[in-house]
Design an enzyme around this catalytic site. Structure first.
Site, short mmCIF file in Angstrom:
data_model
loop_
_atom_site.label_atom_id
_atom_site.label_comp_id
_atom_site.label_asym_id
_atom_site.label_seq_id
_atom_site.Cartn_x
_atom_site.Cartn_y
_atom_site.Cartn_z
N TYR A 155 0.84 -1.21 0.00
CA TYR A 155 0.00 0.00 0.00
C TYR A 155 0.87 1.26 0.00
O TYR A 155 0.64 2.21 -0.76
CB TYR A 155 -0.89 -0.05 1.24
CG TYR A 155 -1.89 1.07 1.39
CD1 TYR A 155 -3.03 1.13 0.59
CD2 TYR A 155 -1.72 2.08 2.34
CE1 TYR A 155 -3.96 2.15 0.74
CE2 TYR A 155 -2.64 3.09 2.51
CZ TYR A 155 -3.77 3.12 1.70
OH TYR A 155 -4.68 4.14 1.86
N LYS A 159 1.14 4.21 -2.77
CA LYS A 159 0.78 5.60 -2.46
C LYS A 159 1.98 6.53 -2.65
O LYS A 159 1.82 7.68 -3.07
CB LYS A 159 0.23 5.70 -1.03
CG LYS A 159 -1.10 4.95 -0.83
CD LYS A 159 -2.21 5.54 -1.70
CE LYS A 159 -3.57 4.95 -1.41
NZ LYS A 159 -4.64 5.54 -2.19
P1 NDP Z 1 -13.30 2.54 0.92
O1 NDP Z 1 -12.77 1.16 0.92
O2 NDP Z 1 -14.35 2.91 1.88
O3 NDP Z 1 -13.79 2.92 -0.58
C1 NDP Z 1 -12.99 2.64 -1.69
C2 NDP Z 1 -13.88 2.62 -2.90
O4 NDP Z 1 -13.06 2.29 -4.04
C3 NDP Z 1 -14.96 1.54 -2.81
O5 NDP Z 1 -16.18 2.08 -3.25
C4 NDP Z 1 -14.45 0.47 -3.76
O6 NDP Z 1 -15.47 -0.29 -4.34
C5 NDP Z 1 -13.73 1.29 -4.79
N1 NDP Z 1 -12.77 0.49 -5.54
C6 NDP Z 1 -11.86 -0.38 -5.05
N2 NDP Z 1 -11.17 -0.94 -6.04
C7 NDP Z 1 -11.64 -0.42 -7.19
C8 NDP Z 1 -11.33 -0.61 -8.55
N3 NDP Z 1 -10.38 -1.48 -8.94
N4 NDP Z 1 -12.03 0.09 -9.49
C9 NDP Z 1 -13.01 0.95 -9.12
N5 NDP Z 1 -13.35 1.17 -7.83
C10 NDP Z 1 -12.68 0.49 -6.88
O7 NDP Z 1 -12.04 3.47 1.09
P2 NDP Z 1 -11.86 4.97 1.66
O8 NDP Z 1 -13.00 5.81 1.30
O9 NDP Z 1 -11.39 4.87 3.05
O10 NDP Z 1 -10.57 5.38 0.81
C11 NDP Z 1 -10.64 6.11 -0.39
C12 NDP Z 1 -9.21 6.42 -0.82
O11 NDP Z 1 -8.56 7.12 0.25
C13 NDP Z 1 -8.37 5.17 -1.09
O12 NDP Z 1 -7.50 5.42 -2.16
C14 NDP Z 1 -7.59 5.00 0.21
O13 NDP Z 1 -6.40 4.31 -0.01
C15 NDP Z 1 -7.36 6.45 0.60
N6 NDP Z 1 -7.06 6.66 2.00
C16 NDP Z 1 -7.97 6.31 2.98
C17 NDP Z 1 -7.66 6.53 4.31
C18 NDP Z 1 -8.58 6.17 5.43
O14 NDP Z 1 -8.16 6.30 6.60
N7 NDP Z 1 -9.81 5.76 5.18
C19 NDP Z 1 -6.37 7.13 4.70
C20 NDP Z 1 -5.53 7.47 3.60
C21 NDP Z 1 -5.87 7.24 2.30
P3 NDP Z 1 -15.92 -1.72 -3.74
O15 NDP Z 1 -16.30 -1.50 -2.34
O16 NDP Z 1 -17.04 -2.11 -4.63
O17 NDP Z 1 -14.73 -2.61 -3.89
#
Ligand code: NDP
Length: 248
Positions: A155, A159
């Site tokens: 990860y 990132k």
């Molecule tokens: P979630 O897991 O809640 O949401 C991620 C979303 O991305 C889901 O709707 C998922 O769909 C979708 N997704 C995953 N893989 C794919 C793909 N291959 N193609 C299209 N859509 C995809 O994550 P967060 O909202 O927490 O995170 C959002 C972003 O922020 C991410 O990049 C994460 O790494 C980053 N982030 C989050 C942090 C946190 O503390 N929450 C901290 C730092 C960064 P589905 O559920 O259908 O798989």
């Protein structure tokens, strides 16, 4: 009147968490939003809410690792709305483990979704942005790319790669009036972090000066800031939204 009236945006992974909050924030400011998600049935409720608000949205069942599907999504968005102004590369996954125990497939899957997906979407939208000499790209990175963490080598590599990609693309397209920035969220309350064990959450909270998790909306407001007409001279930047967890 919103600050993004007439703008067309694509948000990847927009069904929940930070992506969904970003979609709603963009719509409230007047943007039309194409939302992609790997499991797209989850998008129906969001699309309905946007329509109820009088907004405009398109739904795409697209896996960001599928190059052809990404191109098709971009082509269809342009066919519907004529252009793409804003891209938010938000889709991301984790498959945590210590390096010694990490499966090759888990390393590859995280790099593929987080980094390759960001590259595919960025490459696909740039011709439209270059043509119109205006664009805003925001890539969602993470605080752990700056600070490191145990059990997240795949990860963190993805990132940190996103931060490097952000700076490289920012330099390439700066003269076309396209800004490319990253956001490094800290510990944000979303479905991704909901599943963490209570002891891990406690440990994370203990290193956050603000003493609480961030909200998806606090990250979405960072996106709004970076896509706004007023922030036109900010590019290649990494915006920390982390409650003081890491101060670069
Ligand atoms: P979630 O897991 O809640 O949401 C991620 C979303 O991305 C889901 O709707 C998922 O769909 C979708 N997704 C995953 N893989 C794919 C793909 N291959 N193609 C299209 N859509 C995809 O994550 P967060 O909202 O927490 O995170 C959002 C972003 O922020 C991410 O990049 C994460 O790494 C980053 N982030 C989050 C942090 C946190 O503390 N929450 C901290 C730092 C960064 P589905 O559920 O259908 O798989």
């Amino acid at each position: 009147m919103g600050s993004l009236d007439g703008r067309v945006a694509i948000v990847t992974g927009g069904a929940q968490g930070i992506g969904r909050a970003t979609v709603m924030a963009l719509v409230k400011e007047g943007a039309k939003v194409a939302i992609t998600n790997i499991r797209c049935a989850k998008l129906d409720q969001t699309i309905q809410e946007i329509k109820d608000m009088g907004g405009d949205a398109l739904k795409f069942c697209v896996d960001v690792t599928d190059v052809e599907a990404v191109q098709e999504m971009v082509d269809q968005t342009i066919a519907n709305w004529g252009k793409i102004d804003i891209l938010v590369n938000n889709a991301g996954i984790t498959k945590d483990n210590l390096v010694m125990r990490m499966k090759t497939a888990d390393w590859a899957a995280v790099l593929k979704t987080n980094l390759d997906g960001t590259f595919y979407c960025t490459r696909a939208v740039l011709p439209s942005m270059v043509r119109q000499r205006w664009g805003r790209i925001v890539n969602i990175a993470s605080v752990v790319a700056q600070a490191g963490n145990v059990g997240q080598a795949n990860y963190i590599a993805s990132k940190a790669g996103i931060i490097g990609l952000t700076k490289a693309v920012a330099a390439e397209v700066a003269r076309r009036n396209i800004t490319v920035n990253a956001i490094a969220p800290g510990f944000i309350a979303t479905p991704m972090t909901e599943v963490l064990a209570p002891e891990i959450k406690e440990k994370m909270l203990s290193v956050i000066p603000m003493g609480r998790m961030g909200t998806d909306l606090e990250v979405a407001h960072g996106v709004l800031f970076l896509v706004s007409p007023e922030t036109s001279y900010i590019t290649g930047h990494v915006l920390n939204i982390n409650g003081g967890m890491y101060m670069a």
